[in-house]
Scaffold this motif. Structure first.
Motif, PDB file in Angstrom:
ATOM      1  N   UNK A 152       0.849  -1.196   0.000  1.00 29.32           N
ATOM      2  CA  UNK A 152       0.000   0.000   0.000  1.00 29.32           C
ATOM      3  C   UNK A 152       0.885   1.246   0.000  1.00 29.32           C
ATOM      4  N   UNK A 153       0.381   2.302  -0.632  1.00 27.17           N
ATOM      5  CA  UNK A 153       1.194   3.500  -0.830  1.00 27.17           C
ATOM      6  C   UNK A 153       0.374   4.757  -0.600  1.00 27.17           C
ATOM      7  N   UNK A 154       0.954   5.689   0.137  1.00 28.56           N
ATOM      8  CA  UNK A 154       0.389   7.023   0.259  1.00 28.56           C
ATOM      9  C   UNK A 154       1.251   7.993  -0.526  1.00 28.56           C
ATOM     10  N   UNK A 155       0.651   9.062  -1.036  1.00 29.84           N
ATOM     11  CA  UNK A 155       1.413  10.032  -1.808  1.00 29.84           C
ATOM     12  C   UNK A 155       1.039  11.448  -1.375  1.00 29.84           C
ATOM     13  N   UNK A 156       2.056  12.285  -1.224  1.00 30.14           N
ATOM     14  CA  UNK A 156       1.870  13.716  -0.989  1.00 30.14           C
ATOM     15  C   UNK A 156       2.440  14.410  -2.207  1.00 30.14           C
ATOM     16  N   UNK A 157       1.591  15.141  -2.937  1.00 29.68           N
ATOM     17  CA  UNK A 157       1.892  15.515  -4.319  1.00 29.68           C
ATOM     18  C   UNK A 157       1.724  17.010  -4.569  1.00 29.68           C
ATOM     19  N   UNK A 158       2.728  17.607  -5.209  1.00 30.18           N
ATOM     20  CA  UNK A 158       2.626  18.989  -5.662  1.00 30.18           C
ATOM     21  C   UNK A 158       1.593  19.074  -6.779  1.00 30.18           C
ATOM     22  N   UNK A 159       0.644  19.978  -6.629  1.00 34.95           N
ATOM     23  CA  UNK A 159      -0.448  20.105  -7.589  1.00 34.95           C
ATOM     24  C   UNK A 159      -0.042  21.001  -8.764  1.00 34.95           C
ATOM     25  N   UNK A 160       0.821  20.453  -9.625  1.00 35.56           N
ATOM     26  CA  UNK A 160       1.170  21.140 -10.868  1.00 35.56           C
ATOM     27  C   UNK A 160       1.441  20.082 -11.921  1.00 35.56           C
ATOM     28  N   UNK A 161       1.855  20.517 -13.119  1.00 36.19           N
ATOM     29  CA  UNK A 161       2.036  19.584 -14.231  1.00 36.19           C
ATOM     30  C   UNK A 161       3.046  18.496 -13.895  1.00 36.19           C
ATOM     31  N   UNK A 185       4.044  17.422 -10.684  1.00 37.02           N
ATOM     32  CA  UNK A 185       3.625  16.560  -9.591  1.00 37.02           C
ATOM     33  C   UNK A 185       2.513  15.600  -9.959  1.00 37.02           C
ATOM     34  N   UNK A 186       1.446  16.115 -10.559  1.00 33.90           N
ATOM     35  CA  UNK A 186       0.313  15.250 -10.872  1.00 33.90           C
ATOM     36  C   UNK A 186       0.641  14.247 -11.971  1.00 33.90           C
ATOM     37  N   UNK A 187       1.488  14.664 -12.927  1.00 35.72           N
ATOM     38  CA  UNK A 187       1.877  13.737 -13.989  1.00 35.72           C
ATOM     39  C   UNK A 187       2.713  12.592 -13.462  1.00 35.72           C
ATOM     40  N   UNK A 188       3.695  12.905 -12.605  1.00 35.76           N
ATOM     41  CA  UNK A 188       4.541  11.864 -12.033  1.00 35.76           C
ATOM     42  C   UNK A 188       3.749  10.979 -11.079  1.00 35.76           C
ATOM     43  N   UNK A 189       2.830  11.566 -10.321  1.00 35.31           N
ATOM     44  CA  UNK A 189       2.003  10.783  -9.398  1.00 35.31           C
ATOM     45  C   UNK A 189       1.134   9.790 -10.156  1.00 35.31           C
ATOM     46  N   UNK A 190       0.564  10.234 -11.266  1.00 34.56           N
ATOM     47  CA  UNK A 190      -0.309   9.351 -12.054  1.00 34.56           C
ATOM     48  C   UNK A 190       0.472   8.164 -12.607  1.00 34.56           C
TER      49      UNK A 190
END
Length: 432
Positions: free
Chosen positions: A201-210, A212-217
């Motif tokens: 299982x994984x949690x993510x804290x992500x910068x909301x920009x192109x 952060x969201x692209x790498x998180x996805x």
């Protein structure tokens, strides 16, 4: 171990995934912007074209060119500015040493981050000085704020560190290029690394920009394809100074591991997260925050944690690292220095091949001097490249950042993603 993944879209591409055996490798599309632009200007008879590439005129050159930079001297990615600017300066030094008939001057400006309009001001200034190309920005979000302005001016924008997949099909008229691979690749490597480490299982804290969201996805897709589950994904915005809500939400989900996808906000997020009781050795960093934290964190705070970073381990490249330190003796981080160096070398080689320093002509030749077209002879330095170009021959440049072969969209078709681990001193070292 290296694993090869082949793209299956409009081209075939090879990606070198260094460091881990990737579980369930998916098809990777590592494409950027389409090539285009003007042609070479020369009164001499060119050598016959080969491999569908543009012709290259034999003979001497007498060219002069300005290259601007918008690299982070301030803002959330300021730690990347010194190595990137050192890479640019070293490239200019090597070009001058070759005395090839092309004089290149660098003009350094700040990119700031997305909380300011620093990049727009810098680009406006650089364009007023008739630069042929602009190296930067480091941040994908910042590049998005200025790419249209640069493209409209007919100038090449060449980022050494942009990784957002959004640039792949951006309408840039063939003027946007990058030596950093799309985060479709880094995310795949990161997600599989987390899974291979035994986390379900994984949690993510992500910068909301192109970025952060692209790498998180991409990370989420890879991790879940490997059998894991993302149980929490909390966003924050550039400029935020408190992350209590995100930390509370992620820790409430009790994940086996947490990925911090950010820039230097990690300096606040990580101590607060570990202070809440989450184990520092179960954190995963990315290129935007993989940094030397020896002066920022208590000893051992993140010992055992891991991270990913595109590119070769510049710290092991001896001569290159030594020469960077002569440019800037204060360097402690070398992230994207090689990519910045190679960006400048490629721009200069393309201008030499075109015998023209206009942005459109440089863009027309960038792909082929990288070996994307032309079936050129392999070269690994600027001096050897111009020697062959002067003879009217095609070249295939690979540099300190590794193999560089651009596809029809201006993205590298090969990339190395390094796996790093933090020790008790909060410094990171490549582990494979």
């Amino acid at each position: 171990m290296s694993v090869f993944a082949k793209a299956s879209a409009s081209r075939s591409a090879r990606a070198v995934l260094s460091g881990i055996a990737v579980i369930g490798v998916s098809a990777l599309m590592l494409t950027g912007c389409s090539t285009g632009g003007g042609g070479a200007s020369s009164s001499e008879t060119p050598v016959a074209d080969s491999g569908g590439a543009n012709p290259i005129a034999a003979g001497d050159r007498s060219l002069s060119m300005k290259i601007g930079t918008i690299l982070p001297q301030s803002g959330a990615l300021a730690f990347l500015g010194p190595p990137e600017e050192a890479g640019v300066a070293l490239a200019i030094q090597d070009i001058k040493a070759a005395s090839p008939g092309i004089d290149v001057e660098a003009i350094y400006r700040d990119s700031g981050d997305t909380t300011t309009d620093t990049a727009t001001v810098s680009v406006t200034d650089l364009l007023s000085q008739d630069v042929s190309a602009i190296v930067g920005a480091a941040s994908s979000g910042v590049s998005k704020t200025v790419i249209d302005q640069i493209v409209a001016a007919g100038v090449v924008q060449f980022s050494p560190a942009n990784t957002s997949p959004d640039f792949t099909n951006y309408p840039d008229k063939g003027l946007y290029w990058r030596t950093a691979p799309s985060d479709l690749l880094q995310g795949e490597v990161l997600g599989n690394l987390i899974a291979e480490d035994g986390n379900s299982s994984l949690g993510m804290i992500v910068l909301n920009d192109a970025y952060g969201t692209g790498l998180a996805a991409a990370t989420k897709k890879s991790f879940e394809a490997a059998g894991g589950k993302v149980v929490a994904e909390e966003l924050f915005n550039e400029g935020d100074s408190s992350f209590d809500a995100q930390i509370a939400a992620v820790t409430a989900a009790n994940p086996d591991a947490v990925a911090i996808i950010s820039f230097d906000q990690a300096k606040i997020v990580v101590p607060a997260l570990v202070g809440s009781g989450y184990p520092g050795g179960k954190l995963y960093f990315v290129d935007g925050n993989l940094s030397d934290y020896s002066a920022d964190f208590a000893p051992g705070l993140i010992a055992g944690s891991k991270g990913t970073l595109p590119g070769l381990d510049v710290g092991t490249l001896g001569d290159f690292t030594d020469r960077l330190l002569k440019i800037n003796p204060a360097l402690t981080d070398y992230s994207y220095a090689a990519e910045s160096y190679d960006a400048v070398i490629l721009i200069a080689l393309a201008a030499y091949a075109a015998n023209d320093t206009s942005g459109t002509s440089i863009a027309k030749y960038l792909r082929q001097v990288s070996g994307g077209t032309g079936n050129g002879e392999k070269v690994t330095n600027f001096a050897d490249g111009v020697k062959l170009l002067k003879q009217g021959k095609q070249i295939d440049y690979d540099g300190y950042s590794g193999p560089i072969t651009f596809d029809e969209n201006g993205d590298p078709t090969e990339a190395t993603i390094g796996i790093y681990q933090y020790g008790a001193d909060n410094k990171y070292k490549r582990i494979n």
